[in-house]
Design an enzyme around this catalytic site. Structure first.
Site, PDB file in Angstrom:
ATOM      1  N   ILE A  48       0.734  -1.452  -0.061  1.00  0.00           N
ATOM      2  CA  ILE A  48      -0.099  -0.054  -0.113  1.00  0.00           C
ATOM      3  C   ILE A  48       0.793   1.311   0.022  1.00  0.00           C
ATOM      4  O   ILE A  48       2.122   1.201   0.652  1.00  0.00           O
ATOM      5  CB  ILE A  48      -1.073  -0.020   1.258  1.00  0.00           C
ATOM      6  CG1 ILE A  48      -0.367  -0.082   2.499  1.00  0.00           C
ATOM      7  CG2 ILE A  48      -2.133  -1.163   0.911  1.00  0.00           C
ATOM      8  CD1 ILE A  48      -1.095   0.112   3.787  1.00  0.00           C
ATOM      9  N   PRO A  49       0.251   2.360  -0.494  1.00  0.00           N
ATOM     10  CA  PRO A  49       0.969   3.537  -0.453  1.00  0.00           C
ATOM     11  C   PRO A  49       0.705   4.257   0.841  1.00  0.00           C
ATOM     12  O   PRO A  49       0.311   4.065   1.873  1.00  0.00           O
ATOM     13  CB  PRO A  49       0.227   4.347  -1.682  1.00  0.00           C
ATOM     14  CG  PRO A  49      -1.057   3.924  -1.365  1.00  0.00           C
ATOM     15  CD  PRO A  49      -1.208   2.302  -0.805  1.00  0.00           C
ATOM     16  N   TRP A  50       1.408   5.715   0.731  1.00  0.00           N
ATOM     17  CA  TRP A  50       1.534   6.648   1.973  1.00  0.00           C
ATOM     18  C   TRP A  50       0.313   7.459   2.157  1.00  0.00           C
ATOM     19  O   TRP A  50       0.306   8.293   3.004  1.00  0.00           O
ATOM     20  CB  TRP A  50       2.690   7.414   2.039  1.00  0.00           C
ATOM     21  CG  TRP A  50       3.140   7.959   0.582  1.00  0.00           C
ATOM     22  CD1 TRP A  50       3.957   7.288  -0.243  1.00  0.00           C
ATOM     23  CD2 TRP A  50       2.636   8.901   0.061  1.00  0.00           C
ATOM     24  NE1 TRP A  50       4.157   7.983  -1.400  1.00  0.00           N
ATOM     25  CE2 TRP A  50       3.275   9.118  -1.123  1.00  0.00           C
ATOM     26  CE3 TRP A  50       1.791  10.022   0.566  1.00  0.00           C
ATOM     27  CZ2 TRP A  50       2.981  10.177  -2.036  1.00  0.00           C
ATOM     28  CZ3 TRP A  50       1.451  11.097  -0.281  1.00  0.00           C
ATOM     29  CH2 TRP A  50       2.303  11.104  -1.550  1.00  0.00           C
ATOM     30  N   LYS A  69       2.707  -4.966   3.164  1.00  0.00           N
ATOM     31  CA  LYS A  69       3.591  -3.829   3.319  1.00  0.00           C
ATOM     32  C   LYS A  69       3.278  -2.424   3.363  1.00  0.00           C
ATOM     33  O   LYS A  69       2.979  -2.219   2.253  1.00  0.00           O
ATOM     34  CB  LYS A  69       4.684  -4.376   2.584  1.00  0.00           C
ATOM     35  CG  LYS A  69       6.046  -3.617   2.712  1.00  0.00           C
ATOM     36  CD  LYS A  69       6.917  -3.211   1.738  1.00  0.00           C
ATOM     37  CE  LYS A  69       6.782  -2.214   0.716  1.00  0.00           C
ATOM     38  NZ  LYS A  69       6.901  -0.709   1.450  1.00  0.00           N
ATOM     39  N   GLU A 102       7.031   2.940   2.981  1.00  0.00           N
ATOM     40  CA  GLU A 102       8.045   3.555   3.716  1.00  0.00           C
ATOM     41  C   GLU A 102       7.982   4.838   4.624  1.00  0.00           C
ATOM     42  O   GLU A 102       8.571   5.062   5.529  1.00  0.00           O
ATOM     43  CB  GLU A 102       9.592   3.129   2.967  1.00  0.00           C
ATOM     44  CG  GLU A 102       9.433   4.142   1.964  1.00  0.00           C
ATOM     45  CD  GLU A 102       9.229   3.488   0.724  1.00  0.00           C
ATOM     46  OE1 GLU A 102       8.023   2.689   0.832  1.00  0.00           O
ATOM     47  OE2 GLU A 102       9.532   3.656  -0.491  1.00  0.00           O
ATOM     48  N   GLU A 104       4.143   2.779 -12.581  1.00  0.00           N
ATOM     49  CA  GLU A 104       5.371   2.318 -12.912  1.00  0.00           C
ATOM     50  C   GLU A 104       5.743   1.124 -12.006  1.00  0.00           C
ATOM     51  O   GLU A 104       6.513   0.218 -12.667  1.00  0.00           O
ATOM     52  CB  GLU A 104       6.550   3.555 -13.131  1.00  0.00           C
ATOM     53  CG  GLU A 104       6.046   4.220 -14.231  1.00  0.00           C
ATOM     54  CD  GLU A 104       7.144   5.584 -14.267  1.00  0.00           C
ATOM     55  OE1 GLU A 104       7.741   5.660 -13.229  1.00  0.00           O
ATOM     56  OE2 GLU A 104       7.272   6.231 -15.310  1.00  0.00           O
ATOM     57  N   GLU A 130      -4.467  -0.844  -7.986  1.00  0.00           N
ATOM     58  CA  GLU A 130      -5.412   0.721  -8.100  1.00  0.00           C
ATOM     59  C   GLU A 130      -4.142   1.557  -8.039  1.00  0.00           C
ATOM     60  O   GLU A 130      -3.352   1.600  -7.201  1.00  0.00           O
ATOM     61  CB  GLU A 130      -6.040   0.619  -6.654  1.00  0.00           C
ATOM     62  CG  GLU A 130      -7.220   1.708  -6.733  1.00  0.00           C
ATOM     63  CD  GLU A 130      -6.803   2.993  -6.119  1.00  0.00           C
ATOM     64  OE1 GLU A 130      -6.246   3.975  -6.883  1.00  0.00           O
ATOM     65  OE2 GLU A 130      -6.866   3.313  -4.830  1.00  0.00           O
ATOM     66  N   CYS A 139      -5.247   9.826  -5.588  1.00  0.00           N
ATOM     67  CA  CYS A 139      -5.123   9.061  -6.933  1.00  0.00           C
ATOM     68  C   CYS A 139      -6.118   9.605  -7.732  1.00  0.00           C
ATOM     69  O   CYS A 139      -6.244   9.670  -8.823  1.00  0.00           O
ATOM     70  CB  CYS A 139      -5.067   7.751  -6.768  1.00  0.00           C
ATOM     71  SG  CYS A 139      -6.408   7.004  -5.614  1.00  0.00           S
ATOM     72  N   GLU A 144       0.418  13.048 -13.485  1.00  0.00           N
ATOM     73  CA  GLU A 144      -0.083  13.130 -12.261  1.00  0.00           C
ATOM     74  C   GLU A 144       0.757  13.770 -11.499  1.00  0.00           C
ATOM     75  O   GLU A 144       2.073  13.351 -11.458  1.00  0.00           O
ATOM     76  CB  GLU A 144      -0.445  11.538 -11.772  1.00  0.00           C
ATOM     77  CG  GLU A 144      -0.848  11.606 -10.361  1.00  0.00           C
ATOM     78  CD  GLU A 144      -1.284  10.153  -9.900  1.00  0.00           C
ATOM     79  OE1 GLU A 144      -0.375   9.209 -10.103  1.00  0.00           O
ATOM     80  OE2 GLU A 144      -2.450  10.061  -9.286  1.00  0.00           O
ATOM     81  N   ILE A 145       0.497  14.823 -10.820  1.00  0.00           N
ATOM     82  CA  ILE A 145       1.463  15.730  -9.973  1.00  0.00           C
ATOM     83  C   ILE A 145       1.398  15.340  -8.631  1.00  0.00           C
ATOM     84  O   ILE A 145       2.358  15.375  -8.013  1.00  0.00           O
ATOM     85  CB  ILE A 145       0.997  17.296 -10.152  1.00  0.00           C
ATOM     86  CG1 ILE A 145       1.100  17.563 -11.776  1.00  0.00           C
ATOM     87  CG2 ILE A 145       2.010  18.034  -9.377  1.00  0.00           C
ATOM     88  CD1 ILE A 145       0.677  19.081 -11.889  1.00  0.00           C
TER      89      ILE A 145
HETATM   90  P1  ADP Z   1       4.545   6.361  -4.710  1.00  0.00           P
HETATM   91  O1  ADP Z   1       5.284   7.209  -5.935  1.00  0.00           O
HETATM   92  O2  ADP Z   1       3.215   7.082  -4.616  1.00  0.00           O
HETATM   93  O3  ADP Z   1       5.337   6.488  -3.364  1.00  0.00           O
HETATM   94  P2  ADP Z   1       4.975   3.690  -5.291  1.00  0.00           P
HETATM   95  O4  ADP Z   1       4.478   2.717  -6.178  1.00  0.00           O
HETATM   96  O5  ADP Z   1       6.710   3.947  -5.393  1.00  0.00           O
HETATM   97  O6  ADP Z   1       4.212   4.954  -5.125  1.00  0.00           O
HETATM   98  O7  ADP Z   1       4.888   2.961  -3.830  1.00  0.00           O
HETATM   99  C1  ADP Z   1       3.909   2.370  -3.442  1.00  0.00           C
HETATM  100  C2  ADP Z   1       4.267   1.090  -2.526  1.00  0.00           C
HETATM  101  O8  ADP Z   1       4.909   0.112  -3.220  1.00  0.00           O
HETATM  102  C3  ADP Z   1       5.146   1.399  -1.510  1.00  0.00           C
HETATM  103  O9  ADP Z   1       4.767   0.565  -0.262  1.00  0.00           O
HETATM  104  C4  ADP Z   1       6.513   1.020  -1.997  1.00  0.00           C
HETATM  105  O10 ADP Z   1       7.484   0.735  -0.866  1.00  0.00           O
HETATM  106  C5  ADP Z   1       6.067  -0.169  -2.539  1.00  0.00           C
HETATM  107  N1  ADP Z   1       6.996  -0.456  -3.882  1.00  0.00           N
HETATM  108  C6  ADP Z   1       7.821   0.237  -4.409  1.00  0.00           C
HETATM  109  N2  ADP Z   1       8.658  -0.450  -5.530  1.00  0.00           N
HETATM  110  C7  ADP Z   1       8.195  -1.640  -5.275  1.00  0.00           C
HETATM  111  C8  ADP Z   1       8.498  -2.600  -6.132  1.00  0.00           C
HETATM  112  N3  ADP Z   1       9.171  -2.759  -6.912  1.00  0.00           N
HETATM  113  N4  ADP Z   1       7.905  -3.697  -5.922  1.00  0.00           N
HETATM  114  C9  ADP Z   1       6.891  -3.952  -4.881  1.00  0.00           C
HETATM  115  N5  ADP Z   1       6.557  -2.868  -4.117  1.00  0.00           N
HETATM  116  C10 ADP Z   1       7.117  -1.866  -4.490  1.00  0.00           C
END
Ligand code: ADP
Length: 487
Positions: free
Chosen positions: A159-161, A185, A188, A240, A259, A293, A390-391
């Site tokens: 999940i995201p932050w 997870k 971070e 990405e 999502e 989002c 997306e900003i």
């Molecule tokens: P944002 O750009 O909004 O931070 P991310 O897609 O980078 O969104 O992060 C969303 C979640 O995906 C976070 O919990 C991040 O640690 C996790 N994440 C980032 N890279 C990977 C990866 N290669 N595989 C699995 N999870 C990832």
């Protein structure tokens, strides 16, 4: 509710929750989580590595295979989920403060939106636990054929932050109701409320291994995606990252639901209730510091009301109260971290360089923390990067439009398709736009209306699968067909 600045809550857990135990990382590393208001370290969190992920998967697998959870009486599963919701309600103030501290969102929003919606979501899915029925299917011949909906198994949830506790509830609800066991997870940037939720789940009486939380960066998530013991990954985040997850998941052919982001059109016709539309435009973009989002980041306004609308929305943007997220008077907090802060400022620079007119904001607010002024651009065209990308920040682009045909084509001129809104008093126009814009959610004369019962998710590159509602249960169940000869 008191209007005094809320005291920062005590940090209770900084280790991972695996198999019902709080564990240090097997690699011994930790990472900091920051308070985005003042850039100070709140806590050092265990940084999960492959061995930690493996331990969490084994715990979840054991809990799944024993049937401890999936074969528990469905009413008891529902009861435990409701118990967790009750504990969240009893600890609402603490959870809201923790969310606000870690993420930077205004405490008033955490109290009024994130927590109530998360609690509601768990209660909604608690009600589904004993309602997962199959069908009896009239097939050719002398057979009795029926379907069963069985849990997918061990699910990895990443999940995201931007809405940490709410995203945890959106993911836990349908997974738990379906009988799956979980390795989650959190992002971070914002691990604290997810860890506290795990503690509350234990207090509620969830059996060990049903819910596991590993903390860490993207590489920890990637280890989950590669792990053969996980049956399905549910991910919310950047498209990405979803692309990388698809590649990493190919080897084990994991089920995937995503999502992802958006560049949602918010369309205001001249016949709309103007003040309601202005309020909806402000809320639809600036809520949560623009870190949604489904943010209405392409605000299309019909030419004839453009200037009046712009002046009203600028006034509203200027009246936003930026400040400490734990101050109940604050309506806009800081962005979550330095990366997001710098990315947003670089988009503001691009907007100016590409010829858009910055009517208000456009800079950092203050000199400490990741605050950005509410920013509004006019004279934006569809090709500018601020109108395409997306900003994920408090940056609104206002674009005039001529008529319904013109606006439908422009609204769809994006690789995203998460949400859209239309403001009009003309029912025919509203339905026409709702049917023609390719997005998973359309709001009519409202914005950001969420309910645990209503599905949410994206067309095109905004995702696959749906969260919330009955639809989300499909993400966590396998359909089994049983055919029995009747002799
Ligand atoms: P944002 O750009 O909004 O931070 P991310 O897609 O980078 O969104 O992060 C969303 C979640 O995906 C976070 O919990 C991040 O640690 C996790 N994440 C980032 N890279 C990977 C990866 N290669 N595989 C699995 N999870 C990832």
């Amino acid at each position: 509710m008191s209007t005094a600045i809320v005291a920062a809550p005590k940090i209770r857990q900084t280790n991972m929750f695996i198999g019902g135990k709080w564990q240090e990382s097997r690699g011994g590393k930790r990472f900091p989580t920051l308070n985005p208001v003042n850039e100070t370290v709140i806590a050092e969190i265990a940084q999960g590595n492959e061995a930690d992920v493996d331990a969490a998967v084994k715990a979840a697998r054991a809990a799944f295979e024993t049937g401890l959870w999936s074969k528990m009486d469905a009413r008891d599963r529902g009861r435990l989920m409701n118990k967790l919701a009750d504990l969240m309600e009893a600890n609402l103030e603490e959870l809201a403060a923790l969310e606000s501290l870690d993420n930077g969102k205004p405490i008033r929003d955490a109290r009024a939106a994130d927590l109530p919606l998360a609690i509601d979501c768990l209660r909604y899915y608690a009600g589904w636990a004993d309602k997962l029925t199959g069908d009896v299917i009239p097939i050719r011949g002398n057979y009795f054929c029926y379907t069963r909906r069985e849990p997918v198994g061990v699910v990895g949830q990443i999940i995201p932050w931007n809405f940490p506790i709410l995203m945890a509830a959106w993911k836990w609800g349908p997974a738990l109701a379906s009988g799956c066991t979980i390795v989650m997870k959190p992002a971070e940037q914002t691990p604290l409320t997810c860890l506290r939720l795990a503690e509350l789940a234990q207090e509620a009486g969830f059996p060990d291994g049903v819910i596991n939380v590993v903390t860490g960066y993207g590489e920890t998530g990637a280890a989950m995606v590669r792990h053969p013991g996980i049956d399905k990954i549910a991910f919310t985040g950047h498209y990405e990252t979803a692309q990388k997850i698809m590649v990493d998941a190919a080897k084990t052919l994991k089920r995937l639901t995503f999502e992802l982001g958006g560049k949602s059109p918010n369309i205001v016709f001249a016949d709309a209730d103007l003040d309601a539309a202005v309020a909806g435009a402000e809320f639809g973009l600036f809520f949560n510091q623009g870190q949604c989002c489904c943010a209405g980041s392409r605000l299309f306004v019909e030419q004839s009301i453009h200037d009046e609308f712009v002046s009203k929305v600028v006034d509203r943007a200027k009246s936003r109260q930026l400040g400490d997220s734990l101050d109940p008077n604050t309506t806009q907090g800081p962005q979550v971290d330095a990366d997001q802060f710098n990315k947003i400022l670089s988009y503001i620079d691009k907007g100016k360089a590409e010829g858009a007119k910055c009517l208000t904001g456009g800079s950092r607010f203050g000199n400490k923390g990741f605050f950005i002024e509410p920013t509004i651009f006019t004279e934006v065209n569809d090709e500018m990067s601020i109108a395409r990308d997306e900003i994920f920040g408090p940056v609104m682009s206002i674009l005039p439009f001529k008529n319904t045909d013109d606006i439908i084509a422009r609204a769809n001129n994006t690789y995203y398709g998460l949400a859209a809104a239309v403001w009009t008093r003309d029912v025919q126009k509203a339905h026409r736009v709702a049917a023609s814009v390719r997005a998973g959610t359309i709001w009519v004369n409202c914005y950001d209306v969420f309910d645990a019962a209503a599905p949410f998710g994206g067309f095109k590159m905004s995702g696959s699968g749906r969260e919330l509602g009955e639809a989300a249960l499909a993400n966590y169940t396998e359909l089994k067909t049983v055919t029995m000869s009747l002799g």
